[in-house]
Scaffold this motif. Structure first.
Motif, mmCIF file in Angstrom:
data_model
loop_
_atom_site.group_PDB
_atom_site.id
_atom_site.type_symbol
_atom_site.label_atom_id
_atom_site.label_comp_id
_atom_site.label_asym_id
_atom_site.label_seq_id
_atom_site.Cartn_x
_atom_site.Cartn_y
_atom_site.Cartn_z
ATOM 1 N N GLN B 142 0.802 -1.223 0.000
ATOM 2 C CA GLN B 142 0.000 0.000 0.000
ATOM 3 C C GLN B 142 0.833 1.271 0.000
ATOM 4 O O GLN B 142 0.287 2.369 -0.070
ATOM 5 C CB GLN B 142 -0.935 0.014 1.211
ATOM 6 C CG GLN B 142 -1.868 -1.187 1.277
ATOM 7 C CD GLN B 142 -2.730 -1.312 0.027
ATOM 8 O OE1 GLN B 142 -3.230 -0.324 -0.493
ATOM 9 N NE2 GLN B 142 -2.866 -2.529 -0.493
ATOM 10 N N ALA B 143 2.151 1.156 0.104
ATOM 11 C CA ALA B 143 3.024 2.336 0.167
ATOM 12 C C ALA B 143 2.606 3.267 1.296
ATOM 13 O O ALA B 143 2.570 4.482 1.138
ATOM 14 C CB ALA B 143 3.035 3.072 -1.176
ATOM 15 N N ASN B 144 2.261 2.648 2.437
ATOM 16 C CA ASN B 144 1.832 3.465 3.574
ATOM 17 C C ASN B 144 2.781 3.335 4.759
ATOM 18 O O ASN B 144 2.419 3.590 5.893
ATOM 19 C CB ASN B 144 0.401 3.084 3.974
ATOM 20 C CG ASN B 144 0.291 1.602 4.293
ATOM 21 O OD1 ASN B 144 1.294 0.879 4.228
ATOM 22 N ND2 ASN B 144 -0.900 1.139 4.613
ATOM 23 N N ASN B 146 6.963 3.811 6.407
ATOM 24 C CA ASN B 146 7.803 4.941 6.778
ATOM 25 C C ASN B 146 8.822 5.203 5.661
ATOM 26 O O ASN B 146 9.772 4.443 5.480
ATOM 27 C CB ASN B 146 8.501 4.601 8.102
ATOM 28 C CG ASN B 146 9.364 5.737 8.596
ATOM 29 O OD1 ASN B 146 9.741 6.625 7.831
ATOM 30 N ND2 ASN B 146 9.682 5.708 9.875
ATOM 31 N N ALA B 147 8.613 6.293 4.914
ATOM 32 C CA ALA B 147 9.480 6.574 3.767
ATOM 33 C C ALA B 147 10.919 6.835 4.208
ATOM 34 O O ALA B 147 11.874 6.496 3.514
ATOM 35 C CB ALA B 147 8.948 7.776 3.005
ATOM 36 N N ALA B 185 4.534 -1.475 -7.045
ATOM 37 C CA ALA B 185 4.820 -1.955 -5.693
ATOM 38 C C ALA B 185 4.972 -3.471 -5.695
ATOM 39 O O ALA B 185 5.872 -4.032 -5.064
ATOM 40 C CB ALA B 185 3.702 -1.520 -4.755
ATOM 41 N N ASN B 213 7.716 -2.864 2.839
ATOM 42 C CA ASN B 213 6.688 -1.848 2.593
ATOM 43 C C ASN B 213 7.289 -0.446 2.715
ATOM 44 O O ASN B 213 6.960 0.449 1.935
ATOM 45 C CB ASN B 213 5.530 -2.036 3.582
ATOM 46 C CG ASN B 213 4.345 -1.128 3.260
ATOM 47 O OD1 ASN B 213 4.189 -0.682 2.126
ATOM 48 N ND2 ASN B 213 3.537 -0.850 4.273
ATOM 49 N N ASP B 214 8.208 -0.271 3.683
ATOM 50 C CA ASP B 214 8.870 1.033 3.831
ATOM 51 C C ASP B 214 9.641 1.394 2.571
ATOM 52 O O ASP B 214 9.585 2.527 2.086
ATOM 53 C CB ASP B 214 9.836 1.010 5.020
ATOM 54 C CG ASP B 214 9.102 0.972 6.352
ATOM 55 O OD1 ASP B 214 7.877 1.189 6.350
ATOM 56 O OD2 ASP B 214 9.757 0.702 7.384
ATOM 57 N N THR B 217 7.346 2.364 -0.015
ATOM 58 C CA THR B 217 6.828 3.704 0.271
ATOM 59 C C THR B 217 7.802 4.765 -0.228
ATOM 60 O O THR B 217 7.411 5.754 -0.852
ATOM 61 C CB THR B 217 6.622 3.872 1.789
ATOM 62 O OG1 THR B 217 5.895 2.750 2.270
ATOM 63 C CG2 THR B 217 5.872 5.153 2.099
ATOM 64 N N TYR B 218 9.104 4.532 0.051
ATOM 65 C CA TYR B 218 10.130 5.495 -0.369
ATOM 66 C C TYR B 218 10.165 5.607 -1.889
ATOM 67 O O TYR B 218 10.159 6.700 -2.448
ATOM 68 C CB TYR B 218 11.487 5.063 0.174
ATOM 69 C CG TYR B 218 12.631 5.909 -0.321
ATOM 70 C CD1 TYR B 218 12.761 7.240 0.072
ATOM 71 C CD2 TYR B 218 13.588 5.390 -1.195
ATOM 72 C CE1 TYR B 218 13.794 8.022 -0.387
ATOM 73 C CE2 TYR B 218 14.632 6.172 -1.663
ATOM 74 C CZ TYR B 218 14.730 7.484 -1.258
ATOM 75 O OH TYR B 218 15.747 8.258 -1.722
ATOM 76 N N THR B 220 7.865 4.820 -4.030
ATOM 77 C CA THR B 220 6.634 5.427 -4.536
ATOM 78 C C THR B 220 6.704 6.944 -4.405
ATOM 79 O O THR B 220 6.268 7.680 -5.286
ATOM 80 C CB THR B 220 5.421 4.881 -3.765
ATOM 81 O OG1 THR B 220 5.520 3.466 -3.734
ATOM 82 C CG2 THR B 220 4.123 5.277 -4.437
ATOM 83 N N TYR B 221 7.301 7.386 -3.286
ATOM 84 C CA TYR B 221 7.459 8.838 -3.108
ATOM 85 C C TYR B 221 8.301 9.413 -4.244
ATOM 86 O O TYR B 221 7.952 10.413 -4.862
ATOM 87 C CB TYR B 221 8.110 9.150 -1.755
ATOM 88 C CG TYR B 221 8.225 10.634 -1.492
ATOM 89 C CD1 TYR B 221 7.243 11.308 -0.787
ATOM 90 C CD2 TYR B 221 9.306 11.364 -1.982
ATOM 91 C CE1 TYR B 221 7.324 12.677 -0.577
ATOM 92 C CE2 TYR B 221 9.403 12.734 -1.788
ATOM 93 C CZ TYR B 221 8.404 13.381 -1.071
ATOM 94 O OH TYR B 221 8.479 14.741 -0.877
#
Lengths: 547, 265
Positions: B142-144, B146-147, B185, B213-214, B217-218, B220-221
């Motif tokens: 989910q890319a949610n 900690n980036a 992802a 996932n982290d 997330t990074y 994806t950012y």
């Protein structure tokens, strides 16, 4: 001239102020001396100016950055606005660099202006050096100014490298680590110098502060001093000019500094500043936020130095492996020493080239008229070989990107570059020399026989000839006005001995001038003209008889 | 009121109207499509039904068996697929790497050759041969996370090949680490657990699913936020910057200098 004789009016503010200054510091004398300096007009004379102006931009933008930057290696937790680094542990130096980027108004633009103008500074200086080299502007009396310019170029590289390290991000840390490795590769003293510089084992806690002191005080001060010497010598020697009718080694043809060049140069400064601003607005340079704070464990793929250090990085990459050997317990790291020695020798050759050429030609005359590159074939060929050598090393710094972008094997790219480093400069030398000689032959041919007119005439006895038109004297001047050096032979000295130096000089002289093309002489041209007149007379006669 | 209506009518007839309507239409369709496809793909789960396995085997025999062997046991040309898991199949086939076009240093990304159902079926078949890494749980995609910690993990574990900005990098003998700016992802997760081609496996003991996932997330950012400083020049760092400095900056100034000097003559 008559205006000069009138006494200045004292009742106006401007005249009063001017008189006040003149009476105290002799401003009119200074203005007269500098304002009347003559500068010739050519675009290639403005490259040094570009370098100087970008240096001024560097000073301005750099001062802005010092207001917000803290060169401390103390660790802090990031609490700024850039989300992907939230709470990351980083040095104060990196934190303040990020703050300049994301929180100081205009900070990112100023960082980009500073970085882009740094790249431009060294690039413009490099191109300026090439112009000076290929036109022979370094000849007497300007040899020392060449050396001063060389020092400026090296100082530019030093300023750039110390600045590159300051953000203390992953990229700059990787760069410093390479320097640390190179220093440690120097036999006997390397380890000691490394711990002196870093205050212990790499990365330590002091190096950023020390580089900052060098970057904002010592190096810019030295650049300013050498820039002043450079310009002062330029004033003393006067500027060179390209050869042409009425232009020679004994005069200087151009416009005075006041008002033409003051206006032009002032305007050009704002153009340079403007172009830097535009590029900095639209193009990212060194996105430090992508790299994260420096940590000795990670290394990023595609880690390169800024372009002017690239050739040194390339030298390291191209060094063949397996050359190390042991002396007792001590490893001699040839993979570091070899590129280091080669780079230093290359730099030294660049610095002393004017003296080498002067020794070979033995020319003690002053030269103010520039050479066309073709008219000094060996020098031009040496320059081309040097450029090629530098270019291969330079490309060597991006072997990985060449491999990925052109879908080649990294290993083969490396091997190809190692071979190119030796073969391409040799090829460049021969090709350039042959091209220069051919151009000279063509020039000589045109000077003697004139231009091909395309007019074909059949003579009464059936012979076809093409009529050549003699050259305009202005065009002819450019083709015949160059120095002709003959190869010298080694002569015995006062003791009757032929020294090794004399032999070396003689063989170098042979290398330089044995296959030279002499400029067309007056007699040759006169003979040819005479011959042409004869033909023309024949042609006229034929036409007459035809009627 | 009448005046307003007339103005609207006027606007409708203006030549710009067509453009505006087309733009609005494209915007709706485009965003609609991306939302729907984003909503669909992470939730796609491989349910191993016998029917699916049979279909998968059929597709496998028709398309893959010539290199991987009739029972996926591998041949001299290609490795055994027993135990590589659903995630491997999904990664290789859904990015277009498999079926490979030609043997070379590395399989290239190319247009995908199978439908999602076919890929699922093949994954189910290969997964049924022996246990292996399975399709990642949608909760970790989910890319949610900690980036910031994802960024740190990325720099320590991935950046030496994939570049700190995910721009990719060279490996030996023509192999390379691809750039990650277009990777979904799911593919990123699958790459970590299966270690395709030259990539090492980062199993759950090494980097936990939450940490994966982290990292996602990074990345994806990075994918969603272009550089604040302007055009990125391929995120390649000093090489492309140097190129622009010489050709763009200095080149432009030389042209201006030529122009300035030419004016006086």
């Amino acid at each position: 001239m008559s205006i000069m004789k009138e006494a200045p009016k004292k009742n106006t503010f401007l005249a009063g102020t001017a008189n006040y200054v003149d009476e105290r510091v002799g401003a009119s004398g200074i203005l007269k001396e500098f304002g009347r300096k003559i500068f010739p007009d050519h675009w290639s004379f403005m490259l040094g100016e570009v370098a100087m102006y970008s240096f001024f931009v560097l000073l301005l933008s750099g001062t802005f950055l010092t207001f917000f930057y803290d060169p401390s290696m103390a660790m802090v937790r990031y609490d700024g606005v850039y989300a992907p680094l939230k709470d990351a542990l980083m040095s104060k130096a990196y934190e303040t660099s990020l703050n300049i980027t994301f929180e100081v108004r205009g900070g990112l633009l100023m960082r980009q202006v500073h970085h882009w103008s740094a790249l431009l500074f060294v690039a413009a200086a490099g191109l300026h050096m090439l112009r000076v080299f290929f036109t022979g502007a370094f000849r007497k009396p300007r040899e020392l100014n060449w050396v001063v310019g060389f020092v400026l170029f090296v100082l530019g590289m030093a300023a750039g490298f110390t600045g590159y390290s300051l953000p203390d991000d992953l990229l700059s840390g990787n760069g410093l680590r390479i320097i640390d490795g190179m220093i440690k590769g120097v036999p006997f003293i390397g380890t000691g110098i490394s711990s002196l510089l870093f205050g212990g084992e790499f990365p330590g806690h002091v190096v950023i502060g020390r580089l900052y002191a060098l970057h904002i005080m010592l190096i810019p001060a030295l650049i300013l001093v050498f820039l002043a010497i450079h310009l002062f010598m330029l004033i003393i020697h006067k500027h060179t000019h390209y050869s042409g009718p009425g232009k020679s080694d004994t005069n200087i043809v151009g416009y005075p500094l006041m008002p033409v060049y003051v206006a032009k140069a002032g305007g050009f400064f704002f153009i340079v500043f403007g172009v830097i601003m535009v590029i900095s607005t639209f193009f990212t340079i060194n996105p430090i936020w992508n790299y994260g704070g420096y940590d000795p464990s990670p290394v990023s793929a595609g880690t390169q130095p800024d372009w002017y250090i690239g050739w040194l990085d390339g030298a390291l990459r191209l060094a063949p492996t397996g050359l190390e050997f042991m002396i007792g317990d001590y490893t001699v790291s040839m993979n570091i020493l070899l590129p280091l020695v080669i780079s230093l020798v290359f730099l030294a050759l660049v610095a002393i080239y004017p003296f080498i050429e002067n020794w070979v030609t033995g020319d003690k005359r002053e030269h103010h008229a520039l050479d066309r590159p073709r008219n000094a074939p060996t020098r031009t060929a040496i320059g081309a070989a040097g450029v090629m050598f530098y270019a291969v090393l330079w490309a060597g710094a991006s072997t990985d990107l060449i491999a990925t972008h052109f879908k080649m094997s990294l290993n083969q790219v490396l091997l190809a570059m190692q071979i190119s480093l030796i073969l391409l400069p040799i090829a460049a030398f021969y090709v350039t020399k042959r091209v220069c000689l051919s151009l000279q032959r063509k020039d000589k041919e045109i000077a003697i026989h004139g231009r091909e007119s395309g007019r074909i005439v059949r003579l009464p006895h059936g012979e076809y000839i093409e009529v050549h038109e003699p050259l305009d004297p202005h065009d002819l001047y450019k083709l015949v006005d160059y120095k002709d050096y003959k190869p010298t032979v080694a002569r015995p000295n006062a003791q009757g001995k032929i020294t090794v130096a004399a032999r070396m000089r003689a063989s170098l002289s042979k290398f330089y001038f044995q296959d030279r093309i002499t400029p067309a002489t007056k007699t040759e041209i006169a003979e040819a003209t005479h011959h042409a007149h004869e033909i023309e007379a024949q042609v006229q006669k034929a036409i007459e008889s035809d009627k | 009121m009448n005046q307003l209506r007339r103005r609207i009518n006027g606007m409708r007839r203006s030549p710009k109207a067509l453009g505006i309507v087309m733009f609005a239409g494209l915007l709706v369709v485009g965003t609609g499509y991306t939302t729907v496809s984003a909503a669909v793909s992470p939730d796609r789960e491989v349910v191993r039904t016998q029917e699916q396995i049979d279909l998968g085997k059929k597709i496998f025999l028709a398309n893959c068996a010539s290199c991987h062997g009739k029972n996926a046991e591998g041949t001299v040309n290609a490795p055994s697929l027993i135990g590589v898991g659903e995630a491997s199949v999904d990664f290789q086939v859904s990015t277009g790497r498999m079926p490979g076009a030609a043997s070379g240093p590395q399989l290239e990304v190319k247009p995908v050759q199978f439908t999602l159902e076919e890929i699922d079926a093949m994954a189910a078949y290969v997964g049924s041969l022996a246990d292996g890494p399975s399709i990642p749980d949608a909760a970790y995609l989910q890319a949610n996370g900690n980036a910031s910690s994802g960024g740190e993990l990325f720099r320590i574990n991935c950046a030496m090949c994939h570049n700190a900005a995910g721009a990719g990098g060279a490996l030996t003998e023509g192999k390379y680490a691809p750039q990650l700016m277009g990777s979904s992802a799911k593919t990123i997760y699958e790459a970590m657990i299966t270690g395709p081609q030259n990539m090492p496996v980062f199993n759950d003991a090494n980097i936990t699913p939450e940490q994966k996932n982290d990292i996602i997330t990074y990345l994806t950012y990075l994918q969603n936020n272009s550089s604040v400083g302007g055009e990125e020049l391929g995120s390649l760092g000093p090489v492309s910057e140097g190129l622009l400095a010489w050709l763009g900056l200095l080149g432009l100034l030389v042209i201006i200098a030529v122009w300035l000097a030419a004016k006086s003559n």
